[in-house]
Motif scaffolding. Sequence first.
Motif, short mmCIF file in Angstrom:
data_model
loop_
_atom_site.label_atom_id
_atom_site.label_comp_id
_atom_site.label_asym_id
_atom_site.label_seq_id
_atom_site.Cartn_x
_atom_site.Cartn_y
_atom_site.Cartn_z
N GLY A 78 0.79 -1.22 0.00
CA GLY A 78 0.00 0.00 0.00
C GLY A 78 0.82 1.27 0.00
O GLY A 78 0.25 2.37 0.00
N GLY A 79 2.13 1.13 0.03
CA GLY A 79 3.00 2.30 -0.04
C GLY A 79 3.46 2.85 1.29
O GLY A 79 4.13 3.89 1.33
N ASN A 80 3.12 2.18 2.39
CA ASN A 80 3.62 2.62 3.70
C ASN A 80 5.09 2.29 3.82
O ASN A 80 5.53 1.21 3.43
CB ASN A 80 2.84 1.95 4.81
CG ASN A 80 1.39 2.40 4.83
OD1 ASN A 80 1.09 3.57 4.64
ND2 ASN A 80 0.48 1.47 5.06
N THR A 81 5.84 3.23 4.38
CA THR A 81 7.30 3.07 4.43
C THR A 81 7.81 3.02 5.85
O THR A 81 7.19 3.52 6.79
CB THR A 81 8.00 4.21 3.68
OG1 THR A 81 7.61 5.45 4.26
CG2 THR A 81 7.64 4.19 2.21
N TYR A 82 8.98 2.41 5.98
CA TYR A 82 9.70 2.33 7.25
C TYR A 82 11.16 2.66 6.95
O TYR A 82 11.71 2.23 5.93
CB TYR A 82 9.60 0.91 7.83
CG TYR A 82 10.63 0.64 8.91
CD1 TYR A 82 11.87 0.10 8.57
CD2 TYR A 82 10.38 0.93 10.23
CE1 TYR A 82 12.83 -0.15 9.55
CE2 TYR A 82 11.32 0.69 11.21
CZ TYR A 82 12.55 0.16 10.86
OH TYR A 82 13.49 -0.08 11.81
N TYR A 83 11.79 3.43 7.86
CA TYR A 83 13.21 3.73 7.76
C TYR A 83 13.86 3.56 9.12
O TYR A 83 13.29 3.97 10.13
CB TYR A 83 13.44 5.17 7.29
CG TYR A 83 12.89 5.49 5.93
CD1 TYR A 83 11.64 6.06 5.77
CD2 TYR A 83 13.64 5.22 4.78
CE1 TYR A 83 11.13 6.34 4.52
CE2 TYR A 83 13.14 5.51 3.52
CZ TYR A 83 11.88 6.07 3.40
OH TYR A 83 11.39 6.36 2.15
N THR A 84 15.05 3.02 9.13
CA THR A 84 15.80 3.03 10.36
C THR A 84 16.25 4.46 10.63
O THR A 84 16.42 5.27 9.70
CB THR A 84 16.99 2.07 10.28
OG1 THR A 84 17.53 1.86 11.57
CG2 THR A 84 18.07 2.58 9.34
N ASP A 85 16.45 4.79 11.91
CA ASP A 85 16.69 6.18 12.28
C ASP A 85 17.90 6.80 11.56
O ASP A 85 17.88 7.98 11.20
CB ASP A 85 16.90 6.29 13.79
CG ASP A 85 15.60 6.14 14.57
OD1 ASP A 85 15.67 5.92 15.79
OD2 ASP A 85 14.52 6.23 13.95
N SER A 86 18.94 6.02 11.35
CA SER A 86 20.18 6.58 10.82
C SER A 86 20.06 7.05 9.37
O SER A 86 20.94 7.76 8.88
CB SER A 86 21.31 5.57 10.95
OG SER A 86 21.02 4.41 10.20
#
Length: 118
Positions: free
Chosen positions: A54-62
């Motif tokens: 659905g296009g939801n994203t996740y990124y690690t903090d760095s």
Amino acid sequence: QVQLVESGGGLVQPGGSLRLSCAASGSIFSINFMGWYRQAPGKQRELVADITNGGNTYYTDSVKGRFTISRDNAKNTVYLQMNSLKPEDTAVYYCNAASPTRWRVRSWGQGTQVTVSS
């Protein structure tokens, strides 16, 4: 089974940019998450970013604010645009496909080297 083929990567100076691509084939309908892990020498493999159907994203903090993950569903391809690269981003980057959660990896790409150095 899902097959993943990566492209991109290489050597770039600090502050530069690179784009990684990952083309998927096979039982793509079974996959909820596609993303990128990386592994630096002597370190554990870590999840960098992923994106859902659905296009939801996740990124690690760095990498927040520097990396952008996107997908082209028509081409079954996921991209990782990496800007403002730092030496600590140096690693082998692996594309992955996961389902039903992001932590249940079903397939890995072959890996591509990213080196950030002057």
